[in-house]
Design an enzyme around this catalytic site. Sequence first.
Site, short mmCIF file in Angstrom:
data_model
loop_
_atom_site.label_atom_id
_atom_site.label_comp_id
_atom_site.label_asym_id
_atom_site.label_seq_id
_atom_site.Cartn_x
_atom_site.Cartn_y
_atom_site.Cartn_z
N ASP A 68 34.91 45.09 26.06
CA ASP A 68 33.89 44.27 26.72
C ASP A 68 34.41 43.55 27.96
OD1 ASP A 68 31.41 44.56 25.49
OD2 ASP A 68 31.83 43.05 23.95
N ARG A 98 36.71 39.40 21.62
CA ARG A 98 36.87 39.28 23.07
C ARG A 98 37.96 38.28 23.49
NH1 ARG A 98 31.75 39.28 26.98
NH2 ARG A 98 33.54 39.72 28.34
N ARG A 147 26.68 31.23 22.27
CA ARG A 147 28.08 31.47 22.67
C ARG A 147 28.79 30.14 22.97
NH1 ARG A 147 28.98 37.01 23.88
NH2 ARG A 147 27.67 38.16 22.43
N HIS A 176 23.39 34.67 26.61
CA HIS A 176 24.06 33.94 27.70
C HIS A 176 22.97 33.46 28.66
CE1 HIS A 176 28.01 36.32 27.16
NE2 HIS A 176 28.31 35.06 26.96
N CYS A 271 26.60 40.06 34.73
CA CYS A 271 27.67 40.06 33.73
C CYS A 271 28.92 40.75 34.24
CB CYS A 271 27.22 40.75 32.45
SG CYS A 271 25.79 40.02 31.68
N1 ARG Z 1 29.06 42.79 25.01
C1 ARG Z 1 29.25 41.61 25.76
C2 ARG Z 1 29.18 40.40 24.85
O1 ARG Z 1 28.35 40.41 23.98
C3 ARG Z 1 28.23 41.50 26.84
C4 ARG Z 1 28.48 40.34 27.74
C5 ARG Z 1 27.42 40.18 28.75
N2 ARG Z 1 27.85 39.25 29.71
C6 ARG Z 1 27.13 38.25 30.21
N3 ARG Z 1 27.65 37.51 31.11
N4 ARG Z 1 25.91 38.01 29.75
O2 ARG Z 1 29.90 39.46 24.98
#
Ligand code: ARG
Length: 297
Positions: A68, A98, A147, A176, A271
């Site tokens: 990612d 991550r 998040r 996000h 992203c």
């Molecule tokens: N698969 C990644 C996650 O879930 C996607 C991140 C998308 N990034 C963003 N800035 N919205 O963390």
Amino acid sequence: MEQLSWGRHYVMVEPAHFRVEYVINPFMDPADQPDPELAMAQWRELVATIERCGGTVDALPQRADAPDMVYAMNLGLGLVAEDGTPQVVMSHMRYPQRRMETESAQPWFAERGFATSYVGRDGVGAHLEAGDAFAFGDALVVGYGPRTEELALKHLASDLGIRVRGLRITHPGMYHLDLAFCPLDERRALVCPAALDEASAAALLDLVPEPLVLTEEEALTTFCANSIVIGNVVIMPACPDRVRAQLEEWGFEVVILDLSEFHKGGGSVRCLTNPVDVRIGRDLPSVPGGEVVLPPV
Ligand code: ARG
């Protein structure tokens, strides 16, 4: 209308090891893998488009164990201090899948002259994902919930000496803030209130003098808020006609890019790109001691 003065210098991650290996958002499905060559071509087209619009891109290599990491927006919050020093507040990712990205990104930034820091001690109890944070109006607007954690907002405000306006994200598909909010210029932004609880949606609509309001459907199925703005050009993965008409009426030029492969991991234009030229004192007023403004519960 005053164009955004930031958004011309981006950090990105070349997708050498992009896969969908686990599920941490509703878009991810390991049975639906990105085509590596197509993903690379789409990424290169994004870089070329940014450069054509007058932006610059610095790319860091992707770790093989971090599928990612291509979503570079989440590596950290890039800022330029009032004395001109570039700095990055490194993210502390919510999901352990991550977290190793930061271990590679931190030395990469440090080698390039960025002062790097973390929120809270070791990030414990203060997850921060930079895709939740945007300078707009008189504050750093930070989405929290899925998040970023509320505690991170306090750290950001006091560590950076800025005002932080928190917004509670309640929509699981807009995990996000950058999936629901995109500053266009000093008065305008794409805004999807359906991502937020009622008080936060009202707070965001209050903050943006001229919002271009997106429906939940528009934000979720086209990723159209996950766009970037360079001067008067809006680089988007898709743009509903109604949205395009308003943008053009405001004097923006819309450039559409196909980023289908990256949608499989739950992200698009924004992203994949991390702006590092937001300047404290210019784009973000400095507030000695910091201040956090949260929406009413
Ligand atoms: N698969 C990644 C996650 O879930 C996607 C991140 C998308 N990034 C963003 N800035 N919205 O963390």
